[in-house]
Design a protein around this motif. Structure first.
Motif, PDB file in Angstrom:
ATOM      1  N   ARG A  52       4.691  -1.675   8.351  1.00  0.00           N
ATOM      2  CA  ARG A  52       4.263  -2.127   7.022  1.00  0.00           C
ATOM      3  C   ARG A  52       2.797  -1.767   6.791  1.00  0.00           C
ATOM      4  O   ARG A  52       2.392  -1.441   5.664  1.00  0.00           O
ATOM      5  CB  ARG A  52       4.482  -3.634   6.873  1.00  0.00           C
ATOM      6  N   TYR A  53       2.002  -1.829   7.852  1.00  0.00           N
ATOM      7  CA  TYR A  53       0.606  -1.399   7.734  1.00  0.00           C
ATOM      8  C   TYR A  53       0.515   0.084   7.389  1.00  0.00           C
ATOM      9  O   TYR A  53      -0.314   0.495   6.575  1.00  0.00           O
ATOM     10  CB  TYR A  53      -0.144  -1.690   9.040  1.00  0.00           C
ATOM     11  N   TRP A  56       1.212   0.437   3.762  1.00  0.00           N
ATOM     12  CA  TRP A  56       0.043  -0.032   3.001  1.00  0.00           C
ATOM     13  C   TRP A  56      -1.047   1.040   2.984  1.00  0.00           C
ATOM     14  O   TRP A  56      -1.677   1.281   1.953  1.00  0.00           O
ATOM     15  CB  TRP A  56      -0.474  -1.326   3.621  1.00  0.00           C
ATOM     16  N   CYS A  57      -1.246   1.705   4.116  1.00  0.00           N
ATOM     17  CA  CYS A  57      -2.254   2.768   4.184  1.00  0.00           C
ATOM     18  C   CYS A  57      -1.897   3.928   3.258  1.00  0.00           C
ATOM     19  O   CYS A  57      -2.773   4.531   2.628  1.00  0.00           O
ATOM     20  CB  CYS A  57      -2.398   3.274   5.619  1.00  0.00           C
ATOM     21  N   ALA A  59      -0.203   3.672   0.467  1.00  0.00           N
ATOM     22  CA  ALA A  59      -0.478   3.208  -0.897  1.00  0.00           C
ATOM     23  C   ALA A  59      -1.974   3.246  -1.187  1.00  0.00           C
ATOM     24  O   ALA A  59      -2.411   3.641  -2.268  1.00  0.00           O
ATOM     25  CB  ALA A  59       0.070   1.793  -1.086  1.00  0.00           C
ATOM     26  N   ARG A  60      -2.772   2.859  -0.200  1.00  0.00           N
ATOM     27  CA  ARG A  60      -4.227   2.883  -0.385  1.00  0.00           C
ATOM     28  C   ARG A  60      -4.727   4.308  -0.570  1.00  0.00           C
ATOM     29  O   ARG A  60      -5.574   4.578  -1.428  1.00  0.00           O
ATOM     30  CB  ARG A  60      -4.921   2.233   0.812  1.00  0.00           C
ATOM     31  N   TYR A  66       0.531  -2.252  -4.490  1.00  0.00           N
ATOM     32  CA  TYR A  66       1.473  -2.378  -3.386  1.00  0.00           C
ATOM     33  C   TYR A  66       1.867  -3.841  -3.245  1.00  0.00           C
ATOM     34  O   TYR A  66       1.056  -4.741  -3.496  1.00  0.00           O
ATOM     35  CB  TYR A  66       0.794  -1.884  -2.108  1.00  0.00           C
ATOM     36  N   CYS A  67       3.111  -4.089  -2.867  1.00  0.00           N
ATOM     37  CA  CYS A  67       3.523  -5.456  -2.590  1.00  0.00           C
ATOM     38  C   CYS A  67       4.689  -5.450  -1.604  1.00  0.00           C
ATOM     39  O   CYS A  67       5.292  -4.408  -1.339  1.00  0.00           O
ATOM     40  CB  CYS A  67       3.911  -6.202  -3.870  1.00  0.00           C
ATOM     41  N   ARG A 113      -3.426  -8.226   4.857  1.00  0.00           N
ATOM     42  CA  ARG A 113      -3.608  -7.411   3.647  1.00  0.00           C
ATOM     43  C   ARG A 113      -2.424  -6.483   3.430  1.00  0.00           C
ATOM     44  O   ARG A 113      -2.099  -6.147   2.283  1.00  0.00           O
ATOM     45  CB  ARG A 113      -4.908  -6.611   3.732  1.00  0.00           C
ATOM     46  N   TRP A 114      -1.750  -6.057   4.525  1.00  0.00           N
ATOM     47  CA  TRP A 114      -0.609  -5.154   4.381  1.00  0.00           C
ATOM     48  C   TRP A 114       0.679  -5.893   4.023  1.00  0.00           C
ATOM     49  O   TRP A 114       1.701  -5.273   3.814  1.00  0.00           O
ATOM     50  CB  TRP A 114      -0.406  -4.343   5.668  1.00  0.00           C
ATOM     51  N   ASP A 115       0.641  -7.231   3.978  1.00  0.00           N
ATOM     52  CA  ASP A 115       1.789  -8.031   3.542  1.00  0.00           C
ATOM     53  C   ASP A 115       1.492  -8.754   2.238  1.00  0.00           C
ATOM     54  O   ASP A 115       2.220  -9.681   1.855  1.00  0.00           O
ATOM     55  CB  ASP A 115       2.154  -9.071   4.613  1.00  0.00           C
ATOM     56  N   LEU A 156      -5.169  -0.632  -4.943  1.00  0.00           N
ATOM     57  CA  LEU A 156      -5.795  -0.228  -3.689  1.00  0.00           C
ATOM     58  C   LEU A 156      -6.646   1.022  -3.912  1.00  0.00           C
ATOM     59  O   LEU A 156      -6.238   1.931  -4.642  1.00  0.00           O
ATOM     60  CB  LEU A 156      -4.728   0.045  -2.628  1.00  0.00           C
TER      61      LEU A 156
END
Length: 265
Positions: A52-53, A56-57, A59-60, A66-67, A113-115, A156
């Motif tokens: 999931r991290y 998230w990266c 998306a950033r 992101y959600c 932050r990634w969740d 992000l």
């Protein structure tokens, strides 16, 4: 929203685990699909926080929102549903894989932050409907128009590190493409000089291993091997090294791959 990409088209084989290769391929598909004009739904287990991290990266790096939507089901209900699916002859997990998934599951936490933001559903208790609060809230979060005054939606922002990483990856793939083409050309040329006779390996110069082949390899086969190698090298696993950024390293990797593949034939 101009486009929606649903990543659920490749169901997990219940008789096999989730291989690193599949995870890497899914991650690459997500990376290619991300844009500011589309919503990407990664409909899979996503049960490991490290993965999931990674999402998230991505998306950033793309500079988008992101959600996480978590279907929170207790272990016993999950076990019962899995057994019922098996009894109906539907795809299901065998007991060993199910227990492994339960053991390795890492629950999303909105403090990470990634969740975050985290929208939770409880299908075993409440069922799931299009009007479920979590679904409505997630859709609203992803589609709400934002301006300088918006405070409840976080876009992000890419960092210098993520931008540099993308540039480095693009350069690596370019070097990989060029280096593998040079080796393919060298093999074709060596075979041409041999006039159909046996080869005692193909030498590529100082620092590069010899291609250990003694049979004739057709151009279509070489092209297939080259495409497969580039595809495998371009897939980024959760913990694997990035593709090489220099030509000699790319050549050495490709030669090692060819020696394994051609040697097994």
């Amino acid at each position: 929203m101009k486009n929606e990409v649903d990543m659920s088209s490749r169901p997990i084989n219940p008789h096999k685990g989730v291989s690193r290769r599949k995870v890497g391929r899914r991650r690459s598909e997500v990376d290619r699909s991300l844009s500011k004009d589309s919503i990407v739904i990664v409909d899979s287990l996503n049960s490991i926080k490290g993965y999931r991290y990674e999402l998230w990266c991505l998306a950033r790096a793309a500079g988008i929102r992101y959600c996480v939507v978590h279907c929170d089901v207790d272990e016993q209900s999950s076990r019962t549903w899995n057994v019922e699916r098996r009894e109906r002859g539907e795809p299901s997990y065998d007991d060993n894989i199910f227990e492994d998934l339960v053991r390795r599951f890492e629950r999303p936490d909105s403090k990470n932050r990634w969740d975050s933001p985290l929208f939770e559903l409880w299908p075993a208790k409440e069922g799931i409907d299009k009007s479920s609060t979590a679904i409505v809230d997630a859709v609203t979060y992803l589609t709400k128009k934002v301006d300088s005054k918006t405070r409840d939606v976080k876009i992000l922002q890419p960092t210098i590190a993520t931008q540099s990483a993308r540039g480095s990856e693009a350069n690596s793939l370019y070097e990989m493409d060029r280096a593998t083409q040079e080796i393919t050309n060298a093999i074709v040329e060596a075979q041409s000089r041999a006039l159909g006779g046996p080869l005692n390996g193909v030498s590529l110069g100082p620092g590069i291993p010899t291609i250990d082949i003694s049979r004739s390899v057709s151009l279509p086969e070489l092209r297939r091997l080259r495409r497969t190698f580039i595809k495998l090298a371009g897939q980024t696993s959760l913990s694997g090294p990035p593709p090489p950024s220099d030509a000699d390293s790319a050549k050495r990797m490709f030669v090692d791959y060819l020696n394994r593949e051609l040697g097994s034939g």
